[in-house]
Design an enzyme around this catalytic site. Structure first.
Site, short mmCIF file in Angstrom:
data_model
loop_
_atom_site.label_atom_id
_atom_site.label_comp_id
_atom_site.label_asym_id
_atom_site.label_seq_id
_atom_site.Cartn_x
_atom_site.Cartn_y
_atom_site.Cartn_z
N SER A 173 0.82 -1.20 0.00
CA SER A 173 0.00 0.00 0.00
C SER A 173 0.86 1.26 0.00
O SER A 173 2.08 1.18 0.03
CB SER A 173 -0.95 -0.01 1.19
OG SER A 173 -0.22 -0.17 2.38
N LYS A 174 0.19 2.38 -0.05
CA LYS A 174 0.82 3.67 -0.32
C LYS A 174 2.23 3.91 0.23
O LYS A 174 3.11 4.35 -0.48
CB LYS A 174 -0.08 4.79 0.20
CG LYS A 174 -1.35 4.95 -0.61
CD LYS A 174 -2.10 6.18 -0.16
CE LYS A 174 -3.40 6.44 -0.92
NZ LYS A 174 -4.00 5.31 -1.60
N ARG A 175 2.42 3.62 1.50
CA ARG A 175 3.71 3.94 2.12
C ARG A 175 4.85 3.00 1.76
O ARG A 175 6.02 3.31 2.01
CB ARG A 175 3.54 3.96 3.65
CG ARG A 175 2.79 5.16 4.18
CD ARG A 175 3.62 6.44 4.00
NE ARG A 175 2.86 7.63 4.34
CZ ARG A 175 2.71 8.10 5.57
NH1 ARG A 175 3.26 7.44 6.57
NH2 ARG A 175 2.02 9.20 5.79
N ASP A 176 4.52 1.84 1.21
CA ASP A 176 5.55 0.83 0.99
C ASP A 176 6.52 1.17 -0.14
O ASP A 176 6.18 1.88 -1.08
CB ASP A 176 4.90 -0.53 0.72
CG ASP A 176 4.13 -1.03 1.94
OD1 ASP A 176 4.69 -0.97 3.04
OD2 ASP A 176 2.97 -1.44 1.77
N SER A 195 5.89 1.56 -4.16
CA SER A 195 4.45 1.51 -4.35
C SER A 195 3.89 2.63 -5.23
O SER A 195 2.82 2.49 -5.79
CB SER A 195 3.74 1.56 -3.00
OG SER A 195 3.92 2.82 -2.40
#
Length: 454
Positions: A226-229, A232
């Site tokens: 998800s977004k923070r990874d 991504s």
RNA sequence: GACCCCUUCGUCUAGCGGUUAGGACACAUCCCUUUCACGGAUGCGACACGAGUUCGAUUCUCGUAGGGGUCGCCA
């Protein structure tokens, strides 16, 4: 993929090669997510492969969090990846508008159809629900094969909110009908909901598109990305980190499909030529940053000197280095191309070409001071350079070799010293290349400056 | 909880009843070399488990386990 599906697909492609219509339908949430990027990529590959149409449709029914900036983020990511759309924002088309926020009249019309067919009912608060057929529904999927869902026991599906706005499943299906989609390539996270879409298509008396649910991209530890990874988001993780679009394109494709080729580094045209949706993998893949960087390194090395410089320039200037002479800068950057895998790594390898006050790294100072005679070796090199009548890589090399010979040492003993003096570091392109590129005057000044360390 | 998808080296994968289970990334060693790299060579390393079917299962079937997904008046 089932035999029936394979046949239907190949017939379609053979007789109506340019009738395929696919779309990427993102919700504009800012930076394009890799998963979305790859979904777009497979749609694009299929459209280009079949000579069909690739449509961009913005699913911005949730007005609160869909901003203009967010929309631009999506488009930037797609453009960067080279995924040009034939219909959609900025491209126009006969099935517009391509923003769901502007299609309310169409949705109202379709809702009326469901009302006429007695397939919806309005609740006390004004929400409208779709009556599921509650029959077994089979999804004929190009990737997953036939997947049958038993008659559902879920509550009927809300299709319109009390405020009159519509729900994703409804608008998605209506738009796919209106925009005449023939195929839908989307993430596997939608597979479990596809029966609802088919139920709607049936209720509208429309034929569902051919579905292809592609596997998801997971983090390296197998968790949901998800977004923070890492890795991504297209702009944050790739554009800003010095990746080349073609490399990311190539890597992302490989994460969901293996082309029948004897190599992995394949250009867009080759991938379009080789693409076969029936070969898309059915299992999720973990994102591997190292492999992605390896692809990038491959593409970096294949660039011409000019193209490499153009790509690296913003990253060099972002570090505050001033490029005075483009020809020299181009050669300097090209001289380190096989030492890096990301554009962001380049400044650290070429900074001394753009300034005279480069720092001497600790190991350089140590190396120079290790032996007292090193200073005289550097002076010998300076003397040889001073008398040089021409200044080419070859002549610099010759001067170094002669200086070493005169001093009674092997060139290999002098080289690291000169390298440290000229660049402030113990790694880099050939010493003769550095000397040649910075020029005779600067070479002599640099040696003099290094002598000051003793 | 219900339903759906998935399961070959650490990672991405090839394989489609009989293979010394192949390749790529990563890692290790060696070679090349003025450094760092590139390149070349070699090595390490996998069929989740259990039942079937079969003369023979990585491959087919079922089960178990594990991973992922869906079940919103989010998209």
């Amino acid at each position: 993929m089932s035999a029936t599906c394979t046949r239907a697909y190949s017939l379609l492609c053979r007789f109506f090669p340019s009738m395929t219509r696919v779309r990427f339908a993102p919700s504009p949430t800012g930076d394009l997510h890799v998963g979305g990027g790859r979904t777009a990529l497979f749609n694009w590959l299929f459209a280009r492969k079949t000579g069909g149409t690739f449509i961009l449709r913005i699913e911005d029914t949730d007005g609160a969090r869909n901003t203009e900036d967010a929309k631009r983020g999506i488009e930037k990511g797609l453009r960067w990846l080279g995924l040009d759309w034939d219909e959609g924002p900025d491209a126009g088309g006969d099935c517009g508008p391509y923003f769901q926020s502007q299609r309310k009249d169409i949705y109202d019309t379709y809702l009326a159809k469901l009302e006429a067919a007695d397939r919806v009912y309005t609740e006390d608060n004004g929400a409208v629900r779709f009556k599921f057929s509650r029959t077994a529904i089979t999804v004929h999927d190009l990737v997953c094969g036939d997947v049958t869902f038993a008659p559902t026991e879920e509550p009927d599906m809300t299709v319109r909110r009390p405020d009159g706005s519509y729900i994703f499943h409804f608008v998605n299906v209506v738009d796919d009908i209106e925009m005449k989609m023939t195929h839908v390539f989307r993430g596997e996270d939608h597979l479990s909901n596809t029966w609802k879409h088919i139920d709607l298509f049936n209720a509208f008396g429309a034929t569902p598109p051919i579905y292809a649910h592609i596997p998801l991209i997971l983090n390296s530890d197998g968790s949901k990305m998800s977004k923070r990874d890492a890795g991504s988001a297209i702009e944050h993780s790739y554009i800003n980190e010095g990746f080349l679009p073609d490399a990311v394109f190539n890597y992302l494709v490989m994460l969901g499909w293996t082309p029948r080729a004897d190599k992995e580094v394949l250009g867009r045209d080759e991938l379009v030529k080789l693409f076969d949706p029936a070969e898309i993998h059915s299992s999720n893949a973990r994102f591997d940053l190292q492999k992605c960087q390896w692809f990038n390194a491959q593409y970096l090395r294949a660039l011409s000197p000019e193209a490499l410089f153009a790509a690296a320039r913003p990253f060099i200037e972002a570090k505050g280095y001033v490029i005075a002479d483009e020809a020299t800068a181009t050669a300097a950057v090209y001289s380190v191309k096989e030492k890096v895998s990301l554009l962001t790594e380049i400044p650290a390898w070429v900074h001394y070409f753009f300034r005279e006050d480069y720092p001497f790294e600790a190991d350089v100072t140590e190396k120079l001071k290790a032996k007292p005679e090193n200073a005289s070796l550097l002076r010998a090199a300076a003397a040889a350079f001073t008398t040089a009548t021409e200044w080419t890589e070859a002549s610099v090399q010759t001067a170094i070799e002669e200086a070493a010979k005169g001093a009674g040492v092997k060139p290999g003993a002098l080289m690291p010293l000169l390298r440290g003096a000229l660049s402030g570091q113990l790694r880099g392109p050939g010493v003769n290349t550095i000397g040649h590129l910075v020029g005779k005057d600067s070479t002599l000044r640099r040696i003099e400056r290094a002598l000051g360390l003793f």
